[in-house]
Write an enzyme that holds these catalytic residues in place. Structure first.
Site, PDB file in Angstrom:
ATOM      1  N   GLU A  38       0.357  -1.381  -0.080  1.00 38.03           N
ATOM      2  CA  GLU A  38      -0.158   0.018  -0.584  1.00 38.03           C
ATOM      3  C   GLU A  38       0.490   1.436  -0.342  1.00 38.03           C
ATOM      4  O   GLU A  38       0.182   2.331  -1.146  1.00 38.03           O
ATOM      5  CB  GLU A  38      -0.524  -0.127   1.145  1.00 38.03           C
ATOM      6  N   HIS A  98     -11.054  -5.090   9.684  1.00 37.72           N
ATOM      7  CA  HIS A  98     -11.629  -4.813   8.547  1.00 37.72           C
ATOM      8  C   HIS A  98     -13.084  -4.302   8.231  1.00 37.72           C
ATOM      9  O   HIS A  98     -14.193  -4.103   7.891  1.00 37.72           O
ATOM     10  CB  HIS A  98     -11.883  -6.488   7.577  1.00 37.72           C
TER      11      HIS A  98
END
Ligand SMILES: Cc1ncc(C[n+]2csc(CCOP(=O)(O)OP(=O)(O)O)c2C)c(N)n1
Ligand SMILES: [Mg+2]
Length: 675
Positions: free
Chosen positions: A412, A478
């Site tokens: 990322e 998440h």
């Protein structure tokens, strides 16, 4: 005031043909730039010690044998670079006048960063010299992006990216090497191995010996070492490598053995060096060595005259720079964001509304952008063939092809850096994070690199970062709501749509903005029913709150999935208590536009804020503070904040239900507050 004319020997380029045809002249040019860089670095150190330059200075003394030939050989009309704190010589050659560079150090009114950055943190983004940030590994990703952008625009550019032996330990370096190899980017990675990172010797930095160039094999690229104190050999090797990379479009890793003659920075006492080590370094200094060669090829008198001319030039430039007034704080706040850009010429379609859920609305928005805007493309994990973890990008690869819709590795930080580099060069990438939670891997790139770019360099970073957020039964990693986490840092815009139409509109509005925009997408809304979506000429209204329903008892401000729970609660209170709420869906979390909400509060005199993010340091704290600051004396009740508990997001449905606001808890808290 006119700047002094640089000495004639300071030509900015050195071609391979010149190098072959006239070695003595080439050598003299390299020497002249090395001497200029050294003289300037030494004078900057003096000026720092006299208190005339603030902060600190980290010099490039000893590194000129690498930086100067490289910068002379680069094609500065198309190539891309990002110099480190050892790269003053590179800056001087790449662009600008010595006075401009000195203005940066003096942090005066004419500083290229408007005195908002110091030392060699300036760069020149217009000429693809990307400004360094202190986070050393994080400098690599943007070079990859701008180089790729150049190639996509048909320019045979090469990127140069530098990092020290210390920086070689960062994860970003690994991510960037892997990414460049994977995407086959023509980038030359250069490790400036000067044997120390601040006070830490290489033996305490990595266990794999000092042959860092051997890492190249692990990334499927060529690698080698060179002795950057041997300037002539370095120049020949760099010339051949640049040419090869330009032709092959394959990355190369070079470990340059170089020097850091003045230690880490101005305040470094060097106590940690072994006895005699400093003398050993000075004995390797490339500058006297190349001077002796140049004197042999030309004459000692010519070299003396050249040195005198360079010294006079440096002093004349210092005299000008030192007289520039101090910087003016005016305009700082206005420069955090790039100014508003006119709307893009979108085609007014689709005209007939389609029934879409929020994920489909985003898919339609992405499709529209990819169809109409050639500078756009989308990247993220599993977004291509698979269509993304939430299928938001489904079908786009098939229709728009791999160069514009592509999967990224699990990296990322480097991928966001890469997207920043693309954005800096006129592309407009849209990056999907698989879950908002994983954007924490790219915090430096998002908050310190992209978000601060305009403020410190004037460059625009039009970037959309799509963040699937919110708790839907997946536990702590998440489920995060990260708006407060990110928006405590300046320079980011943020939209958080709650309806399909707003999601479509928000994507277009975010896309055409010249700043990094976070697009929060609550996962619980992706498939929460279909509502009509069509082209909306007023799509830019998403930068303002939406008045969802009118009422007079209290002003209720919320956003995201909570809008739907707030509507339920408002219906309940209207029917059970005959109390109505003036309900607002904030939509835009940054920059905040509270005018309509303030007007409402001036009527209702009561405020409720509701969000899924945690309570402490939550977004509601900012909303309440801003609104209460202005309307305190007209409030008839303390503001009510309804938010999630101050916990990591728990996994089991029963726990998650108790963690975040739900219909019953919202109604319960409002009822208790109403008394
Ligand atoms: C990621 C990161 N951690 C810590 C620092 C603080 N810091 C600044 S320079 C430096 C040493 C860097 O050493 P190296 O990469 O070898 O470059 P050199 O200074 O030797 O040229 C450190 C630790 C930083 N800039 N970036
Ligand atoms: Mg080092």
């Amino acid at each position: 005031m006119a700047y002094p004319t640089p000495p004639a020997c300071l030509a900015h380029n050195l071609s391979v043909a010149e190098l072959a045809a006239d070695p003595p002249a080439s050598l003299l040019r390299i020497y002249a730039w090395m001497q200029l860089a050294r003289t300037t670095d030494n004078r900057i150190l003096d000026l720092f010690r006299q208190g005339l330059i603030k902060g600190t200075v980290a010099g490039g003394q000893g590194n000129e044998g690498l930086i100067v030939p490289l910068a002379l050989l680069a094609d500065k009309a198309i190539d891309v670079t990002c110099f480190t704190q050892r790269g003053l010589g590179g800056h001087l050659i790449w662009s600008g006048h010595l006075v401009d560079h000195l203005n940066q150090y003096f942090a005066n009114a004419d500083s290229p960063t408007h005195a908002r950055e110091g030392n060699v943190h300036h760069g020149d983004p217009k000429n693809r010299s990307l400004p360094m940030i202190s986070h050393l590994g994080a400098m690599l990703g943007p070079v990859l992006g701008t180089t790729d952008s150049q190639r996509r625009l048909g320019r045979p550019a090469v990127g140069f990216t530098f990092f020290g032996d210390g920086a070689s330990s960062t994860g970003d370096v690994h991510e960037a090497l892997n990414l460049a190899s994977l995407l086959s980017l023509p980038v030359i990675f250069i490790i400036e191995n000067n044997r120390y990172a601040y006070s830490t010797p290489v033996c305490e930095q990595f266990a794999a010996g000092t042959e860092l160039w051997r890492r190249a094999a692990g990334y499927g690229m060529e690698g080698f070492a060179l002795d950057a104190t041997d300037v002539e050999a370095t120049t020949r090797t760099l010339a051949a490598t640049i040419d090869k990379v330009r032709q092959s479009s394959r990355p190369v890793l070079i470990e340059a053995h170089t020097l850091r003659l003045r230690g880490h920075a101005a305040y470094d006492t060097g106590d940690y060096l072994k006895p005699g080590e400093s003398d050993e370094f000075f004995a390797l200094d490339p500058l006297p060595k190349i001077r002796a060669r140049a004197a042999a090829l030309h004459s000692a008198a010519r070299l003396d005259a050249l040195d005198a001319e360079l010294t006079a030039f440096v002093e004349a430039c210092i005299k000008i720079s030192i007289a520039v007034p101090r910087p003016d704080p005016a305009g700082m706040e206005a420069d955090v964001f790039a100014p508003p850009a006119p709307p893009l010429p979108w085609k007014p379609g689709p005209a007939t509304p389609e029934m879409l859920n929020l994920a489909q609305a985003l898919n339609h928005g992405l499709r529209k952008i990819l169809s109409e805007r050639p500078e756009s493309f989308i990247l993220g994990q599993d977004i291509a063939t698979y269509g993304g973890a939430f299928r938001v990008t489904e079908g786009l690869l098939k229709d728009f092809g791999r160069p514009r819709v592509f999967n990224t590795p699990l990296a990322e930080s480097a991928c966001t850096g890469y997207a920043i580099g693309l954005a800096l060069n006129g592309h407009r990438p849209i990056e999907e994070f698989q879950f908002a939670d994983f954007s924490t891997e790219a915090v430096t790139q998002i908050t310190l690199n992209a978000a601060t770019m305009h403020f410190r360099s004037g460059a625009k970073t039009p970037l959309v970062l799509r963040l699937p957020c919110g708790a839907v039964g997946l536990g702590s990693f998440h489920s995060q709501e990260l708006e407060s986490f990110f928006l405590g840092m300046p320079g980011l815009k943020a939209l958080y749509p709650s309806t399909s139409q707003d999601a479509f509109n928000a994507l277009l509005a975010a896309y055409e903005d010249d700043n990094p925009v976070l697009l929060f997408e609550h996962k619980g809304l992706y498939r929460r029913g279909r509502t009509p979506v069509a082209w909306d000429a007023n799509y830019r209204d998403v930068w303002h709150p939406r008045h969802v329903r009118a009422g007079d008892f209290a002003t209720l401000v919320t956003y995201g999935e909570m809008v739907h729970l707030a509507e339920d609660a408002a219906t309940y209170f209207a029917s059970e208590y005959e109390r109505t709420f003036d309900l607002f869906d904030l939509r835009c979390l940054a920059p905040l536009q509270l005018d309509t909400i303030e007007a409402s509060l001036a009527r209702t005199h009561r405020l409720i804020v509701l969000h899924e993010g945690r309570r402490t340091h939550g977004f509601g704290a900012e909303l309440v503070a801003r609104l209460a600051e202005k309307h305190f004396f007209s409030l008839e009740a303390p503001p009510l904040r309804i938010a999630s508990l101050d916990l990591p997001v728990p996994f089991a449905p029963e726990l998650e239900h108790a963690f975040r606001p739900n219909r019953e808890s919202i109604i319960g808290q409002i009822t208790a507050w109403m008394g």
